[in-house]
Design a protein around this motif. Structure first.
Motif, PDB file in Angstrom:
ATOM      1  N   LEU A 155       0.840  -1.187   0.000  1.00  0.00           N
ATOM      2  CA  LEU A 155       0.000   0.000   0.000  1.00  0.00           C
ATOM      3  C   LEU A 155       0.876   1.238   0.000  1.00  0.00           C
ATOM      4  O   LEU A 155       2.073   1.175   0.248  1.00  0.00           O
ATOM      5  N   ALA A 156       0.252   2.377  -0.255  1.00  0.00           N
ATOM      6  CA  ALA A 156       0.936   3.663  -0.201  1.00  0.00           C
ATOM      7  C   ALA A 156       0.077   4.653   0.567  1.00  0.00           C
ATOM      8  O   ALA A 156      -1.132   4.764   0.322  1.00  0.00           O
ATOM      9  N   VAL A 157       0.691   5.335   1.518  1.00  0.00           N
ATOM     10  CA  VAL A 157       0.032   6.414   2.256  1.00  0.00           C
ATOM     11  C   VAL A 157       0.470   7.730   1.626  1.00  0.00           C
ATOM     12  O   VAL A 157       1.662   8.009   1.509  1.00  0.00           O
ATOM     13  N   LEU A 158      -0.503   8.521   1.218  1.00  0.00           N
ATOM     14  CA  LEU A 158      -0.219   9.810   0.586  1.00  0.00           C
ATOM     15  C   LEU A 158      -0.331  10.883   1.656  1.00  0.00           C
ATOM     16  O   LEU A 158      -1.366  11.535   1.825  1.00  0.00           O
ATOM     17  N   GLY A 159       0.751  11.048   2.415  1.00  0.00           N
ATOM     18  CA  GLY A 159       0.732  11.935   3.564  1.00  0.00           C
ATOM     19  C   GLY A 159       0.567  13.393   3.177  1.00  0.00           C
ATOM     20  O   GLY A 159       1.163  13.873   2.214  1.00  0.00           O
ATOM     21  N   ALA A 160      -0.235  14.107   3.973  1.00  0.00           N
ATOM     22  CA  ALA A 160      -0.495  15.526   3.726  1.00  0.00           C
ATOM     23  C   ALA A 160       0.158  16.407   4.780  1.00  0.00           C
ATOM     24  O   ALA A 160      -0.084  17.614   4.818  1.00  0.00           O
ATOM     25  N   GLY A 161       0.988  15.823   5.651  1.00  0.00           N
ATOM     26  CA  GLY A 161       1.632  16.600   6.693  1.00  0.00           C
ATOM     27  C   GLY A 161       0.814  16.744   7.952  1.00  0.00           C
ATOM     28  O   GLY A 161       1.282  17.271   8.955  1.00  0.00           O
ATOM     29  N   HIS A 162      -0.412  16.267   7.911  1.00  0.00           N
ATOM     30  CA  HIS A 162      -1.267  16.293   9.103  1.00  0.00           C
ATOM     31  C   HIS A 162      -2.400  15.298   8.887  1.00  0.00           C
ATOM     32  O   HIS A 162      -2.676  14.871   7.755  1.00  0.00           O
ATOM     33  N   VAL A 163      -3.044  14.913   9.980  1.00  0.00           N
ATOM     34  CA  VAL A 163      -4.216  14.024   9.934  1.00  0.00           C
ATOM     35  C   VAL A 163      -5.334  14.712  10.701  1.00  0.00           C
ATOM     36  O   VAL A 163      -5.132  15.167  11.836  1.00  0.00           O
ATOM     37  N   ALA A 164      -6.515  14.780  10.105  1.00  0.00           N
ATOM     38  CA  ALA A 164      -7.635  15.475  10.741  1.00  0.00           C
ATOM     39  C   ALA A 164      -8.005  14.824  12.071  1.00  0.00           C
ATOM     40  O   ALA A 164      -8.241  15.500  13.070  1.00  0.00           O
ATOM     41  N   GLY A 165      -8.058  13.492  12.100  1.00  0.00           N
ATOM     42  CA  GLY A 165      -8.468  12.801  13.316  1.00  0.00           C
ATOM     43  C   GLY A 165      -9.969  12.839  13.500  1.00  0.00           C
ATOM     44  O   GLY A 165     -10.729  13.123  12.569  1.00  0.00           O
ATOM     45  N   GLY A 166     -10.404  12.537  14.725  1.00  0.00           N
ATOM     46  CA  GLY A 166     -11.827  12.503  15.015  1.00  0.00           C
ATOM     47  C   GLY A 166     -12.252  11.148  15.523  1.00  0.00           C
ATOM     48  O   GLY A 166     -11.454  10.410  16.109  1.00  0.00           O
ATOM     49  N   GLU A 167     -13.503  10.800  15.267  1.00  0.00           N
ATOM     50  CA  GLU A 167     -14.048   9.542  15.773  1.00  0.00           C
ATOM     51  C   GLU A 167     -14.016   8.481  14.682  1.00  0.00           C
ATOM     52  O   GLU A 167     -14.235   8.786  13.505  1.00  0.00           O
ATOM     53  N   VAL A 168     -13.775   7.245  15.106  1.00  0.00           N
ATOM     54  CA  VAL A 168     -13.698   6.148  14.151  1.00  0.00           C
ATOM     55  C   VAL A 168     -14.190   4.870  14.816  1.00  0.00           C
ATOM     56  O   VAL A 168     -13.976   4.647  16.014  1.00  0.00           O
ATOM     57  N   VAL A 169     -14.870   4.046  14.029  1.00  0.00           N
ATOM     58  CA  VAL A 169     -15.319   2.727  14.488  1.00  0.00           C
ATOM     59  C   VAL A 169     -14.494   1.678  13.771  1.00  0.00           C
ATOM     60  O   VAL A 169     -14.274   1.762  12.552  1.00  0.00           O
ATOM     61  N   ILE A 170     -14.009   0.682  14.499  1.00  0.00           N
ATOM     62  CA  ILE A 170     -13.138  -0.333  13.923  1.00  0.00           C
ATOM     63  C   ILE A 170     -13.440  -1.691  14.554  1.00  0.00           C
ATOM     64  O   ILE A 170     -13.796  -1.765  15.737  1.00  0.00           O
ATOM     65  N   ASP A 171     -13.329  -2.742  13.758  1.00  0.00           N
ATOM     66  CA  ASP A 171     -13.372  -4.107  14.279  1.00  0.00           C
ATOM     67  C   ASP A 171     -11.924  -4.556  14.448  1.00  0.00           C
ATOM     68  O   ASP A 171     -11.241  -4.865  13.475  1.00  0.00           O
ATOM     69  N   ALA A 172     -11.444  -4.548  15.687  1.00  0.00           N
ATOM     70  CA  ALA A 172     -10.050  -4.897  15.982  1.00  0.00           C
ATOM     71  C   ALA A 172      -9.932  -6.301  16.547  1.00  0.00           C
ATOM     72  O   ALA A 172      -8.954  -6.617  17.233  1.00  0.00           O
ATOM     73  N   SER A 173     -10.908  -7.160  16.247  1.00  0.00           N
ATOM     74  CA  SER A 173     -10.868  -8.520  16.805  1.00  0.00           C
ATOM     75  C   SER A 173      -9.733  -9.344  16.221  1.00  0.00           C
ATOM     76  O   SER A 173      -9.352 -10.367  16.793  1.00  0.00           O
ATOM     77  N   ALA A 174      -9.155  -8.911  15.088  1.00  0.00           N
ATOM     78  CA  ALA A 174      -8.034  -9.645  14.500  1.00  0.00           C
ATOM     79  C   ALA A 174      -6.723  -9.337  15.192  1.00  0.00           C
ATOM     80  O   ALA A 174      -5.812 -10.167  15.190  1.00  0.00           O
ATOM     81  N   SER A 175      -6.589  -8.155  15.788  1.00  0.00           N
ATOM     82  CA  SER A 175      -5.332  -7.774  16.433  1.00  0.00           C
ATOM     83  C   SER A 175      -5.509  -6.492  17.215  1.00  0.00           C
ATOM     84  O   SER A 175      -6.042  -5.505  16.704  1.00  0.00           O
ATOM     85  N   SER A 176      -4.995  -6.491  18.449  1.00  0.00           N
ATOM     86  CA  SER A 176      -5.008  -5.256  19.241  1.00  0.00           C
ATOM     87  C   SER A 176      -4.117  -4.193  18.623  1.00  0.00           C
ATOM     88  O   SER A 176      -4.275  -2.990  18.901  1.00  0.00           O
ATOM     89  N   GLN A 177      -3.169  -4.602  17.769  1.00  0.00           N
ATOM     90  CA  GLN A 177      -2.275  -3.634  17.129  1.00  0.00           C
ATOM     91  C   GLN A 177      -3.037  -2.658  16.239  1.00  0.00           C
ATOM     92  O   GLN A 177      -2.568  -1.545  15.991  1.00  0.00           O
ATOM     93  N   LEU A 178      -4.200  -3.056  15.746  1.00  0.00           N
ATOM     94  CA  LEU A 178      -5.013  -2.168  14.917  1.00  0.00           C
ATOM     95  C   LEU A 178      -5.452  -0.946  15.709  1.00  0.00           C
ATOM     96  O   LEU A 178      -5.534   0.166  15.171  1.00  0.00           O
ATOM     97  N   VAL A 179      -5.731  -1.128  16.992  1.00  0.00           N
ATOM     98  CA  VAL A 179      -6.078  -0.003  17.856  1.00  0.00           C
ATOM     99  C   VAL A 179      -4.823   0.739  18.297  1.00  0.00           C
ATOM    100  O   VAL A 179      -4.750   1.972  18.244  1.00  0.00           O
ATOM    101  N   SER A 180      -3.797  -0.005  18.719  1.00  0.00           N
ATOM    102  CA  SER A 180      -2.570   0.635  19.205  1.00  0.00           C
ATOM    103  C   SER A 180      -1.955   1.546  18.154  1.00  0.00           C
ATOM    104  O   SER A 180      -1.457   2.635  18.465  1.00  0.00           O
ATOM    105  N   GLY A 181      -1.978   1.116  16.884  1.00  0.00           N
ATOM    106  CA  GLY A 181      -1.407   1.939  15.828  1.00  0.00           C
ATOM    107  C   GLY A 181      -2.085   3.295  15.734  1.00  0.00           C
ATOM    108  O   GLY A 181      -1.425   4.330  15.545  1.00  0.00           O
ATOM    109  N   LEU A 182      -3.415   3.314  15.869  1.00  0.00           N
ATOM    110  CA  LEU A 182      -4.147   4.578  15.830  1.00  0.00           C
ATOM    111  C   LEU A 182      -3.849   5.429  17.061  1.00  0.00           C
ATOM    112  O   LEU A 182      -3.648   6.645  16.962  1.00  0.00           O
TER     113      LEU A 182
END
Length: 433
Positions: A155-182
């Motif tokens: 994959l490629a991340v097209l970084g803009a120098g900042h991330v807006a952030g906010g609220e997000v819903v995720i199914d992290a049942s495959a790995s706790s790292q999915l939450v930790s990364g955020l």
């Protein structure tokens, strides 16, 4: 069983068989989990940081290289003390994730903060590891991502120098790292982040607690009082000194050797208060016949030479499944492990791999969707394939303590988290360095 890809043929390593109880005091490398988190937090801080006692292994070197490629200044020439100086994050850059879940899940959120294109790829097996929920979450937070496949590498991340952030819903049942990364990158997001998990339970809860503890230690405001919800406020992260604990997961095979041989193993440098799940490990090893104590000498495990079967939900400590499965093969009663369906998406399908390789040695075991049932009976020697998974090599080594002739096809895969493993293990069993 799940899909398995065997590693390329290599010179096999014969796991040494113990003729006497082991008796050893070890100083093991630092925690992979703590080293990885400290590197990310240090690269995003507002001043320099040091890591004392970090783990130097493939996973952590790839993490450092990825952050260095995006602009962070990393001095890792001293094995005992790494220095990180944050710098403006820029692309273009390429991140080789190897087979490291931490790198592939912790660095895409960081790449969103960079100014430029950051590409990610890794070992062939890495392309099968769950990444889709993180990609979806980052997109919903304002990060542009190009994905060639179905929600996995490359994959490629097209970084803009900042991330807006906010609220997000995720199914992290495959790995706790999915939450930790955020969470790790969230203090640098414009609005921080509120992550809500919806789905089956998030596995490896102690790793999430470690993420929260280390964020707070770096000055972040984190609210995790509501189950399955984590809120991180935007704000600066402080540069600081990180004392990296010895790696508990890496120590487990050595502790298992104390149970199998009726010996004693002490891990030096263990802190009185730990971010790792030492209390849970103590409980499991004691139920299997060990005695676990913490003193000024370190964390000590003693065995009697008799291993007891165990029925346990290992969802919070799934990294221990391979070593505990090997112990269960040598027990005096059956064992049943559940709650680890997510380890089918680790370096390999660990449930299928353990079932296949131990069955090839004569074991009587049954693979279920989320675990294994083991009915102990005498094992025989033979080739034990690792599928490039360090924990598989650890399992083979534990079984080899009591079963002569177990040949590990690729013990070099242990360099992922502990390059010294074969030498340390042989010295412990044979008494020769």
């Amino acid at each position: 069983m799940g899909n398995l890809t065997a590693t390329r043929p290599l010179e096999p390593w014969t796991a040494p068989t113990a003729s006497d109880p082991v008796a050893v005091t070890l100083r093991l490398p630092g925690s992979k989990s703590m080293t990885a988190r400290a590197l990310v937090l240090s690269a995003l801080a507002n001043g320099p940081s040091t890591l004392s006692g970090p783990l130097r292994a493939r996973d952590t070197e790839l993490m450092a290289a990825g952050l260095r490629g995006m602009g962070a200044h990393m001095s890792t020439s001293d094995d005992e003390r790494w220095l990180v100086r944050p710098h403006r994050l820029v692309g273009p850059a390429h991140v080789d994730v190897g087979l490291a879940g931490t790198v592939m899940r912790f660095l895409p959120p960081v790449a969103g903060l960079a100014d430029g294109r950051i590409t990610f790829d890794g070992d062939p097996q890495a392309r099968t590891r769950p990444l889709g929920p993180l990609i979806g979450a980052l997109r919903s937070l304002g990060v542009r991502i190009d994905v060639a496949g179905d929600g996995s590498l490359p994959l490629a991340v097209l970084g803009a120098g900042h991330v807006a952030g906010g609220e997000v819903v995720i199914d992290a049942s495959a790995s706790s790292q999915l939450v930790s990364g955020l969470l790790l990158a969230a203090p640098r997001f414009d609005r921080g982040v509120v992550v809500r998990h919806v789905g089956p339970p998030v596995p490896s809860a102690p790793h999430l607690r470690m993420t929260v503890q280390m964020l707070r230690a770096a000055g972040a405001a984190v609210d995790d009082t509501v189950p399955d919800l984590w809120a991180v406020e935007p704000g600066p992260l402080s540069g600081r000194g990180w004392e990296i604990e010895p790696d508990l997961s890496g120590a487990v095979p050595f502790f298992a050797a104390a149970l199998v041989t009726g010996g004693e193993v002490t891990l030096q440098g263990w802190p009185r208060s730990s971010a790792q799940p030492v209390d849970r490990l103590r409980e499991l090893l004691q139920r299997m016949g060990g005695d676990v104590t913490l003193s000024t000498d370190g964390l000590t495990v003693r065995g009697t030479g008799v291993v007891h079967g165990l029925e346990a939900d290992l969802s919070d400590v799934s990294e221990l499944t391979p070593a505990l499965t090997a112990l269960a093969m040598l027990a005096d009663s059956p064992s049943r492990f559940t709650g680890v369906a997510h380890i089918r998406g680790h370096e390999t399908d660990r449930i299928a791999a353990l079932a296949r390789e131990f069955a090839a040695l004569g074991a009587d075991l049954t693979e279920s969707r989320d675990g294994l049932e083991i009915r102990p009976r005498p094992l025989r020697g033979g080739v034990f394939r690792t599928y490039a998974d360090h924990r598989m090599a650890h399992a083979a080594a534990v079984a080899g303590l009591a079963v002569p002739g177990i040949e590990v096809d690729d013990v070099a895969c242990t360099s992922k988290t502990m390059p010294e493993f074969p030498a340390l293990w042989s010295a412990m069993v044979t008494g020769k360095s």
